[in-house]
Structure formats: structure tokens, C-alpha cells
Scaffold this active site. Structure first.
Site, PDB file in Angstrom:
ATOM      1  CE  LYS A 115      37.027 -13.893 -11.611  1.00 23.92           C
ATOM      2  NZ  LYS A 115      36.323 -14.183 -10.434  1.00 23.92           N
ATOM      3  CG  ASN A 116      38.883 -12.204  -8.497  1.00 29.15           C
ATOM      4  OD1 ASN A 116      37.916 -12.186  -9.045  1.00 29.15           O
ATOM      5  ND2 ASN A 116      39.592 -13.608  -7.786  1.00 29.15           N
ATOM      6  CB  CYS A 149      29.081 -20.993  -5.411  1.00 33.64           C
ATOM      7  SG  CYS A 149      30.757 -20.662  -4.851  1.00 33.64           S
ATOM      8  NE  ARG A 208      32.536 -17.801  -2.335  1.00 35.51           N
ATOM      9  CZ  ARG A 208      33.105 -17.235  -3.329  1.00 35.51           C
ATOM     10  NH1 ARG A 208      32.905 -17.906  -4.506  1.00 35.51           N
ATOM     11  NH2 ARG A 208      33.879 -16.226  -3.676  1.00 35.51           N
ATOM     12  CG  ASP A 231      41.236 -17.456  -6.797  1.00 36.17           C
ATOM     13  OD1 ASP A 231      40.262 -18.366  -6.355  1.00 36.17           O
ATOM     14  OD2 ASP A 231      41.005 -16.271  -6.755  1.00 36.17           O
ATOM     15  NE  ARG A 276      31.879 -16.368 -12.966  1.00 33.93           N
ATOM     16  CZ  ARG A 276      32.378 -16.913 -11.812  1.00 33.93           C
ATOM     17  NH1 ARG A 276      32.204 -18.281 -11.745  1.00 33.93           N
ATOM     18  NH2 ARG A 276      33.066 -16.202 -11.043  1.00 33.93           N
TER      19      ARG A 276
HETATM   20  N1  EPU Z   1      34.442 -15.779   4.768  1.00 27.19           N
HETATM   21  C1  EPU Z   1      33.542 -15.956   5.945  1.00 27.19           C
HETATM   22  N2  EPU Z   1      32.822 -15.073   6.159  1.00 27.19           N
HETATM   23  C2  EPU Z   1      32.547 -13.849   5.193  1.00 27.19           C
HETATM   24  C3  EPU Z   1      33.451 -13.865   4.068  1.00 27.19           C
HETATM   25  C4  EPU Z   1      34.272 -14.878   3.829  1.00 27.19           C
HETATM   26  O1  EPU Z   1      33.518 -17.022   6.715  1.00 27.19           O
HETATM   27  O2  EPU Z   1      31.791 -12.921   5.419  1.00 27.19           O
HETATM   28  C5  EPU Z   1      35.232 -17.031   4.542  1.00 27.19           C
HETATM   29  C6  EPU Z   1      35.087 -17.873   3.169  1.00 27.19           C
HETATM   30  O3  EPU Z   1      34.008 -18.629   3.340  1.00 27.19           O
HETATM   31  C7  EPU Z   1      36.416 -18.460   2.779  1.00 27.19           C
HETATM   32  C8  EPU Z   1      37.437 -17.215   3.344  1.00 27.19           C
HETATM   33  O4  EPU Z   1      36.684 -16.570   4.431  1.00 27.19           O
HETATM   34  O5  EPU Z   1      36.693 -19.339   3.637  1.00 27.19           O
HETATM   35  C9  EPU Z   1      37.952 -16.304   2.134  1.00 27.19           C
HETATM   36  O6  EPU Z   1      36.794 -15.752   1.618  1.00 27.19           O
HETATM   37  P1  EPU Z   1      36.777 -14.495   0.714  1.00 27.19           P
HETATM   38  O7  EPU Z   1      35.985 -13.648   1.442  1.00 27.19           O
HETATM   39  O8  EPU Z   1      38.326 -14.057   0.904  1.00 27.19           O
HETATM   40  O9  EPU Z   1      36.597 -14.741  -0.679  1.00 27.19           O
HETATM   41  P2  EPU Z   1      35.886 -13.579  -1.651  1.00 27.19           P
HETATM   42  O10 EPU Z   1      36.167 -12.343  -1.221  1.00 27.19           O
HETATM   43  O11 EPU Z   1      34.445 -14.043  -1.551  1.00 27.19           O
HETATM   44  C10 EPU Z   1      37.779 -13.543  -3.372  1.00 27.19           C
HETATM   45  C11 EPU Z   1      37.481 -13.907  -4.887  1.00 27.19           C
HETATM   46  C12 EPU Z   1      37.659 -15.519  -5.031  1.00 27.19           C
HETATM   47  C13 EPU Z   1      38.814 -16.066  -4.267  1.00 27.19           C
HETATM   48  C14 EPU Z   1      38.833 -15.522  -2.748  1.00 27.19           C
HETATM   49  C15 EPU Z   1      40.043 -15.979  -2.063  1.00 27.19           C
HETATM   50  C16 EPU Z   1      36.581 -12.362  -6.169  1.00 27.19           C
HETATM   51  C17 EPU Z   1      35.474 -11.821  -6.844  1.00 27.19           C
HETATM   52  N3  EPU Z   1      36.512 -13.527  -5.815  1.00 27.19           N
HETATM   53  O12 EPU Z   1      36.249 -14.060  -3.062  1.00 27.19           O
HETATM   54  O13 EPU Z   1      37.814 -15.844  -6.319  1.00 27.19           O
HETATM   55  O14 EPU Z   1      39.230 -17.336  -4.446  1.00 27.19           O
HETATM   56  O15 EPU Z   1      38.450 -14.163  -2.878  1.00 27.19           O
HETATM   57  O16 EPU Z   1      41.152 -15.139  -2.584  1.00 27.19           O
HETATM   58  O17 EPU Z   1      37.470 -11.315  -5.792  1.00 27.19           O
HETATM   59  C18 EPU Z   1      37.944 -16.919  -8.382  1.00 27.19           C
HETATM   60  O18 EPU Z   1      38.432 -15.862  -9.045  1.00 27.19           O
HETATM   61  O19 EPU Z   1      37.722 -18.141  -9.015  1.00 27.19           O
HETATM   62  C19 EPU Z   1      37.503 -16.983  -7.043  1.00 27.19           C
HETATM   63  C20 EPU Z   1      36.594 -17.728  -6.622  1.00 27.19           C
END
Ligand code: EPU
Length: 420
Positions: free
Chosen positions: A22-23, A115, A120, A306, A398
Site C-alpha cells: 500500500k505505502n 489523525c 501528522r 506500522d 484501507r
Molecule cells: N513529520 C514531521 N514533519 C513532516 C512530516 C513528518 O514532523 O513534514 C514527522 C511525523 O509527525 C512523524 C515522523 O515525521 O513523527 C515520520 O512521519 P512520516 O512523514 O515518515 O510519515 P508519512 O510519510 O506521513 C508514511 C506511511 C505511514 C507510516 C509512516 C512511517 C504512507 C501512505 N504512510 O507516513 O503508514 O507509519 O510513513 O513509516 O506511506 C500505515 O500504513 O498505517 C501508516 C500510517
């Protein structure tokens, strides 16, 4: 809203094939917007998040065909803004920002809210895009991004909790069509980012350092169509491993990339689970009692956030104390209260969950709060005595393809009950 009715206590036995990730697929689908030519994606999982992304691409003007596990996209003419309501509903849709800027130099997307797993933020996405020459305006809950031209730059993308996965994806997708060289420092190294890089390279992008924390992108004037097979879902694989171990089963997983979840395999072995690998096949059994194990979630190649909830469900069954520390998302413990309804003994102290494992677990009605929390409740329900009803399983739909069919194939007694 549908729920699962699980009659626990049956060991899972048999074979299961892991679906595409998915990701990985969500940003790769967004990347198809970078070219007007046809892109073909294979091993696409049938998930509601993928269906959402198809509708988002269509709302931007792309032609999308989805048949079985193959999706083709032709984004010959696209708009800089899509259906706001759709975009708002799926956090992963933030990754259309990078490709829209790359291709059209303009994008408007709704600002994703917080969320249940945390606030986030997207400050790092915006910092990176600004460094490439984008002007960002936030107004009425929307991000309006415009750039006369995108110019390569050196961007440090590390945040409070380490690198950002979708932030790295967004900057990459804007940088591939920028003028000059972009260096992303502290880039996310997750296999899903590597898969995106490989798709972009197949489209004609120039990226070096793939899989490392320093990505160097040399912009090209345009990209072309590509054919790509998505990597297997490492989180789905780990979920089935935990479920098999929790029920003292004997399950063989097919089509996996075990090198993508070495940290989880290591912890499962520490917990007394036997895992035998043959190529892309993994057989999981549990010869004796489970042992407690401490886990701290980290960016790749550490233990993934995850899988934290699913591993906690397993540790609730292991006699002794396990400490599970969440370092990526501050409030990703919504499953704890629900696991406790099944009989687990867990205390939360800041980022730590202290699990006193081995208490008898018995079925109860529980409420799923997010995708991985739901998976943890299913695992606990499969291991508990009696009947567990997991409400609100739209979260599971999802991110897990046909979860109940796959579990039933392994002998689980699980039914979907249609809700009001
Ligand atoms: N963060 C910031 N600023 C930003 C972006 C992120 O501070 O601009 C922080 C977040 O709050 C968090 C950390 O950085 O503490 C990591 O977040 P990341 O940006 O890596 O998460 P994401 O890219 O939004 C993806 C996956 C998530 C998974 C995370 C971490 C997708 C669609 N989502 O989210 O997947 O947990 O990476 O590996 O790829 C799931 O599949 O259940 C899921 C939540």
C-alpha cells in the site's frame, strides 16, 4: 459500518500470498502524473486507499484503468487541482503535491488534518518544496503551491522523529523535473521510497544514492511511461507473521522480501518464534511458549511503527514484561485500551507501553481506531478464547487486501458482518 466476528483459539495453518505494498503504490500512482505517457503498475493491491487514489487521479484529468492487480494511468492533460473532498479523506494524497508541481508548476491540495496516531505535520514537505523555488500559501485549509520554475537545491529533510517517508517522496517527485541538481540529506530509506525511486528511474529520472540517506537527483526536461511491479507489502507480511505466532500456528508466506523486515524477524525470533526462509518464502511456527521482547520503533531499517500494534498484541500473550516504545508517532497507542478489553495488562508511561504478558485473553466487542490498531485487534481476537467483534473495520479495508479471506484460508473462524 462492517465489523469482523472472530471465534478465537484456532491455530492458523497453511499458505498465504502477500499482496503489493500500500505505502509503495500510493506515491507511485501519484508519480504517474509526471508524464503524459502511459504507465503500467503491476501487483497493485485491491484496497480502498488505492480506489481513492484512482479517483483522485481521475479528478485531476488522468485516464485510469484497473483490472485485477494491474493499473494503467495516462495523464495526458492534467489540472493542478482535483476533488478536494477526496484528497481530504486520504492522508497519503499529500504526495500528489510534488508531481503536480513538477509537471504543472502549480498545485492546490487540502491540508491534511491530524489523525488518531498523531498530529501528522507537513512542515518538512513544505520546507523542501520551498527550497526548490515554490511559493506556498495556506488559505482556508488548502495548500496553494506555485513555482515559476523549480531549481535544484540541497535540502535537509530530517525532523524531530527522523526522516519523513512521504516528504522524501514529494521532494523527489518535484526534483526529477527541476532544473539542476537536488541533494536530499536525511532522506527516508524505507523500501517504499526505494521502490518509488526505481519507478522514477524507469520513467527516465536521474537519481543516485537510492536506499541511502543522501539522494542526488539531476533534473531532466521530461519523463516517459514505464512498467513497474510494486514491492510486496512488508507490513502485511509482518501482520501475518504475528498472527501465526499468536495462534501457535504453522503458516507459509509466499512472495515476500524478508530483507525488508529484518528488524521484525529478529524480534520475533527473540520472542521464541521460529522462522525459516527459502528465497521469497517464509515459514513461521512456534515450537514453545512465547518470550517477552522489548521493541523501540525507528525509521528504516529499525523496527517499523506500522508493526508496533501487531507486535504488542503478540507480546500480550508472552508471559513476562515487554516494553514497547513508540518513537515515530506520539499517540499511536489507541489499541492499548481495546487490547485491555480482551484481558491484556498494559500500562502506558509516556512513549512506553509496559505489557505484562501472559494473562488469559477472552473475546469482547472492540473498536478499531486506525489501520494497524485494527490489525492488532484481529490478531488478539484470533488468539483469545471466545468471540471478539471488531467494529469499524473500514480502517482495515484501507490497507489489507481481502484480510478475512486470507485468514479464513488459513483456518481462522472469521466473518464479516455488514453494519448499519
Ligand atoms: N513529520 C514531521 N514533519 C513532516 C512530516 C513528518 O514532523 O513534514 C514527522 C511525523 O509527525 C512523524 C515522523 O515525521 O513523527 C515520520 O512521519 P512520516 O512523514 O515518515 O510519515 P508519512 O510519510 O506521513 C508514511 C506511511 C505511514 C507510516 C509512516 C512511517 C504512507 C501512505 N504512510 O507516513 O503508514 O507509519 O510513513 O513509516 O506511506 C500505515 O500504513 O498505517 C501508516 C500510517
Amino acid at each position: 459500518m462492517d465489523s469482523f466476528i472472530i471465534k478465537g483459539g484456532t491455530p492458523l495453518r497453511g499458505d498465504v500470498t502477500i499482496s503489493g505494498s500500500k505505502n509503495a503504490v500510493l506515491p507511485i500512482m501519484a508519480a504517474t502524473l509526471l508524464t503524459g505517457e502511459t504507465c503500467t503498475l503491476r501487483r497493485v493491491p485491491n484496497l480502498s486507499d488505492v480506489a481513492f487514489m484512482v479517483r483522485i487521479l481521475e479528478s485531476l484529468g488522468a485516464e485510469v484503468a484497473w483490472s485485477g492487480d494491474v493499473v494503467t494511468v495516462r495523464a495526458a492533460r492534467i489540472k493542478g487541482f482535483g476533488d478536494y473532498d477526496l484528497i481530504r479523506k486520504m492522508r497519503g494524497s499529500i504526495c500528489i503535491l510534488g508531481p503536480l508541481l513538477g509537471r504543472r508548476r502549480a498545485a492546490s491540495v487540502s491540508l491534511p488534518g491530524g489523525c488518531v496516531i498523531g498530529t501528522r505535520p507537513i512542515d518538512l514537505h513544505l520546507k523542501g518544496l520551498t527550497a526548490l523555488g515554490t511559493r506556498i500559501q495556506i488559505e482556508g485549509g488548502y495548500i496553494h503551491a506555485r513555482a515559476r520554475k523549480l531549481t535544484g537545491n540541497t535540502i535537509f529533510l530530517g525532523g524531530r522523529a527522523g526522516p519523513t517517508v512521504l516528504g522524501t517522496a514529494n521532494i523527489l517527485m518535484a526534483a526529477v523535473l527541476a532544473d539542476g541538481v537536488t541533494i536530499i540529506e536525511s532522506a527516508a530509506c524505507e523500501p517504499e521510497v526505494v521502490d518509488l525511486c526505481q519507478f522514477l528511474v524507469a520513467m527516465g529520472a536521474k537519481i543516485s544514492g537510492i536506499g541511502s540517506p543522501t539522494l542526488t537527483v539531476t533534473g531532466v526536461p521530461e519523463l516517459h511511461g514505464a512498467d513497474h511491479e510494486v514491492i510486496p507489502d512488508r507490513i502485511e507480511a509482518c501482520t501475518f507473521l504475528c498472527a501465526a505466532a499468536a495462534t501457535k500456528g504453522d503458516v507459509t508466506l509466499h512472495g515476500t522480501r524478508p530483507e525488508h523486515f529484518a528488524a521484525v524477524l529478529d524480534k520475533l525470533r527473540e520472542a521464541g518464534v521460529r522462522i525459516e526462509r527459502k528465497g521469497t518464502t517464509l515459514r513461521v511456527t512456534r515450537p514453545g511458549r512465547l518470550k517477552p521482547a522489548d521493541v523501540t520503533t525507528q525509521p528504516y531499517a529499525g523496527f517499523p511503527t506500522d508493526v508496533q500494534a501487531q507486535f504488542m498484541a503478540l507480546m500480550a500473550l508472552a508471559p513476562g514484561i515487554s516494553v514497547i516504545t513508540e518513537r515515530i508517532f506520539e499517540s499511536r497507542f489507541m489499541h492499548v485500551a481495546e487490547l485491555m478489553r480482551l484481558g491484556a495488562d498494559i500500562a502506558i508511561e509516556g512513549p512506553n507501553a509496559i505489557v505484562k504478558g501472559g494473562r488469559p485473553m477472552s473475546g469482547a466487542p472492540v473498536m478499531a481506531s486506525d489501520l494497524r490498531a485494527s490489525a492488532a485487534l484481529v490478531i488478539a481476537g484470533l488468539a483469545a478464547r471466545g468471540t471478539t467483534q471488531v467494529h469499524r473495520i473500514y480502517h482495515l479495508d484501507r490497507g489489507y487486501e481481502r484480510m478475512e479471506d486470507k485468514l479464513r484460508q488459513l483456518g481462522a473462524r472469521i466473518e464479516r458482518a455488514a453494519g448499519e
